[in-house]
Design a protein around this motif. Sequence first.
Motif, short mmCIF file in Angstrom:
data_model
loop_
_atom_site.label_atom_id
_atom_site.label_comp_id
_atom_site.label_asym_id
_atom_site.label_seq_id
_atom_site.Cartn_x
_atom_site.Cartn_y
_atom_site.Cartn_z
N ILE A 202 89.43 84.85 -27.40
CA ILE A 202 89.08 86.16 -27.96
C ILE A 202 90.15 87.13 -27.47
O ILE A 202 90.19 87.49 -26.28
N SER A 203 91.04 87.55 -28.37
CA SER A 203 92.25 88.22 -27.89
C SER A 203 92.51 89.58 -28.53
O SER A 203 93.45 90.28 -28.14
N GLY A 204 91.72 90.00 -29.50
CA GLY A 204 91.99 91.26 -30.22
C GLY A 204 91.39 92.46 -29.51
O GLY A 204 90.79 92.34 -28.44
N PRO A 205 91.52 93.66 -30.12
CA PRO A 205 91.06 94.89 -29.47
C PRO A 205 89.56 94.92 -29.17
O PRO A 205 89.14 95.58 -28.22
N ALA A 206 88.74 94.19 -29.96
CA ALA A 206 87.30 94.19 -29.67
C ALA A 206 87.04 93.61 -28.28
O ALA A 206 86.09 94.00 -27.59
N ALA A 207 87.91 92.69 -27.86
CA ALA A 207 87.75 92.08 -26.54
C ALA A 207 87.98 93.11 -25.43
O ALA A 207 87.43 92.98 -24.33
N HIS A 208 88.79 94.11 -25.72
CA HIS A 208 89.02 95.17 -24.73
C HIS A 208 87.67 95.81 -24.36
O HIS A 208 87.35 95.98 -23.18
N ALA A 209 86.88 96.14 -25.39
CA ALA A 209 85.57 96.76 -25.12
C ALA A 209 84.61 95.75 -24.48
O ALA A 209 83.86 96.09 -23.55
N LEU A 210 84.66 94.50 -24.94
CA LEU A 210 83.75 93.48 -24.37
C LEU A 210 84.03 93.27 -22.88
O LEU A 210 83.12 92.97 -22.10
N SER A 211 85.29 93.42 -22.49
CA SER A 211 85.65 93.17 -21.09
C SER A 211 85.28 94.35 -20.18
O SER A 211 85.35 94.23 -18.96
N ARG A 212 84.93 95.49 -20.80
CA ARG A 212 84.64 96.67 -20.01
C ARG A 212 83.31 97.28 -20.45
O ARG A 212 83.25 98.43 -20.92
N PRO A 213 82.21 96.54 -20.37
CA PRO A 213 80.92 97.08 -20.83
C PRO A 213 80.50 98.29 -20.00
O PRO A 213 81.06 98.54 -18.92
N ALA A 214 79.52 99.02 -20.52
CA ALA A 214 79.06 100.26 -19.87
C ALA A 214 78.75 100.05 -18.39
O ALA A 214 79.03 100.92 -17.56
N CYS A 215 78.18 98.87 -18.05
CA CYS A 215 77.77 98.66 -16.65
C CYS A 215 78.97 98.67 -15.71
O CYS A 215 78.84 99.00 -14.52
N THR A 216 80.18 98.34 -16.21
CA THR A 216 81.35 98.35 -15.31
C THR A 216 81.79 99.77 -14.98
O THR A 216 82.43 100.00 -13.96
N GLU A 217 81.45 100.72 -15.84
CA GLU A 217 81.70 102.12 -15.48
C GLU A 217 80.54 102.66 -14.63
O GLU A 217 80.75 103.23 -13.56
N THR A 218 79.33 102.46 -15.13
CA THR A 218 78.17 103.06 -14.45
C THR A 218 78.04 102.52 -13.02
O THR A 218 77.75 103.28 -12.09
N GLY A 219 78.29 101.22 -12.85
CA GLY A 219 78.23 100.63 -11.50
C GLY A 219 79.26 101.26 -10.58
O GLY A 219 79.00 101.53 -9.40
N SER A 220 80.44 101.51 -11.12
CA SER A 220 81.50 102.12 -10.33
C SER A 220 81.15 103.57 -9.98
O SER A 220 81.39 104.03 -8.85
N VAL A 221 80.57 104.29 -10.93
CA VAL A 221 80.15 105.68 -10.66
C VAL A 221 79.13 105.69 -9.52
O VAL A 221 79.20 106.53 -8.60
N LYS A 222 78.21 104.72 -9.54
CA LYS A 222 77.19 104.65 -8.49
C LYS A 222 77.85 104.48 -7.12
O LYS A 222 77.50 105.18 -6.15
N THR A 223 78.83 103.58 -7.05
CA THR A 223 79.55 103.35 -5.79
C THR A 223 80.25 104.62 -5.33
O THR A 223 80.21 105.00 -4.15
N VAL A 224 80.90 105.29 -6.26
CA VAL A 224 81.69 106.48 -5.90
C VAL A 224 80.78 107.63 -5.47
O VAL A 224 81.12 108.39 -4.55
N LEU A 225 79.63 107.73 -6.10
CA LEU A 225 78.70 108.80 -5.68
C LEU A 225 78.20 108.54 -4.25
O LEU A 225 78.01 109.49 -3.48
N ALA A 226 78.04 107.28 -3.90
CA ALA A 226 77.64 106.96 -2.52
C ALA A 226 78.75 107.37 -1.55
O ALA A 226 78.48 107.92 -0.46
N LEU A 227 79.99 107.15 -1.94
CA LEU A 227 81.12 107.58 -1.10
C LEU A 227 81.18 109.10 -1.00
O LEU A 227 81.51 109.66 0.05
N CYS A 228 80.87 109.75 -2.10
CA CYS A 228 80.86 111.22 -2.12
C CYS A 228 79.82 111.73 -1.13
O CYS A 228 80.07 112.67 -0.36
N ALA A 229 78.65 111.08 -1.14
CA ALA A 229 77.58 111.49 -0.20
C ALA A 229 78.01 111.24 1.24
O ALA A 229 77.76 112.05 2.13
N ALA A 230 78.70 110.12 1.47
CA ALA A 230 79.07 109.76 2.85
C ALA A 230 80.21 110.64 3.38
O ALA A 230 80.24 110.96 4.57
N THR A 231 81.14 110.99 2.49
CA THR A 231 82.34 111.71 2.96
C THR A 231 82.27 113.21 2.72
O THR A 231 83.06 113.96 3.29
#
Length: 438
Positions: A202-231
Amino acid sequence: MDEVLLKNGLLILPGNSTRADILLEDGKIKEIGTSLHHDLAHIIDAGGKWVLPGAIDPHVHLDLPTPAGNSCDGFDNAATLALAGGTTYLMDFVTPAQGQSLVDACKLRQAEAKTCGIPVGLHVGITWYGPSIAQQMEICCKELGINSFKVYLAYKGSIGIGVQELKEVMNVAAKLDAVVLVHCEQGDEIADRQQKLLLQGISGPAAHALSRPACTETGSVKTVLALCAATRCKTYIVHTSTRGSMDLIREAKKAGLPVFCETCMQYLLLDESKYQLPQPEGLKYVMSPPLRSMADCEALWEALADGTADTLATDHCPFDTRGQKDRFPMDFTRIPNGAGGLEHRLGLLYTYGVKSGKISPSQWVGLTSANAARIFKLFPAKGSLNAGADADLLLWDPQPTHTISASQHFSRCDSDIFEGMEVSGSATVLLSGKVVAP
Ligand code: URP
Ligand code: ZN
């Protein structure tokens, strides 16, 4: 003559609008009032126009180098695009090479940025981590006038760094009272998904979105907010694109964390169905994070209206569809990421936000100038209509309409992700008290 008197404009102020005159002198706002008079001033009739501070775009990538070549627009032509769309101040990035001194990279980029026809501020990318970074960050702040740094949790193996390193950066930035911008995407998780998709052919542009589903952003935001709280570091989450991220940021703000949130017009108006378009059309929309669902778009509009989102940026970083985006047809991971929008931002938010009743004129100004000015320490010189502020102003005429088209836009890019969209309004732009566009 250095005095200009704007008569009878509707001033868009935080929380309200009022009809008034503005006297400009020596590139600054001298006085605001009714029935102002000045014998020598050049008079501009602003009747029927809205008067607002020049817009600030806090997130653009000019001349960004990639294996497919630089992003199409650079410091030589960015002022034309920016002014055409009512933007009078840009914020671009320093992207040091691996091991390159942040200070050297910053000085080089500052020299390049000076060639732009409008003022440009810089965020310094922390693209690698080592024991000297804290001291280099301090020099950037204390000697080079920098007050913001950028960390990419995506792009592992090139400009991205890890979560533990981000925490170190945030601790240093907190002591310097600097802001850390974070590109929130889980780099390792995305790299795994990319490899799996490629192995399945699966090599076309649709795969770009499939490789970066919403959870990969939301999970990262959760981590960063924890760092924001700590620092307790001032944390600015760039190009927020998911409902889940916005929900987390809303809660974090309620809890008093020093977090700021940016989104972009592409995530408000376009959705993931674009990746299904026949080639090469789908390539135009390859950007990170990718376009999301319509439900996410709706959540972003809610976030603009309720103040969860602080700023609307462009992340302007266009690449030609022909010759750049289509260069590696068998490998979506090599499609250069990014799209344009610098010249459309104000008009699109006015048309689809203000005119449609989703946000107020004051919110429009907050999202496109005042809030960025406050976050990045440009206020009150920029982002305000107060006496003493820079006379970087827009006279906004709500009436004219046009249709966005790559054949007519100012960008050098051969395509436009907003192609065919109707936009209302146009700006006469004053920079340091002088009319510079159109
Ligand atoms: O796809 C994007 N957003 N390209 C520009 C670089 C970045 O990640 O902000
Ligand atoms: Zn960006």
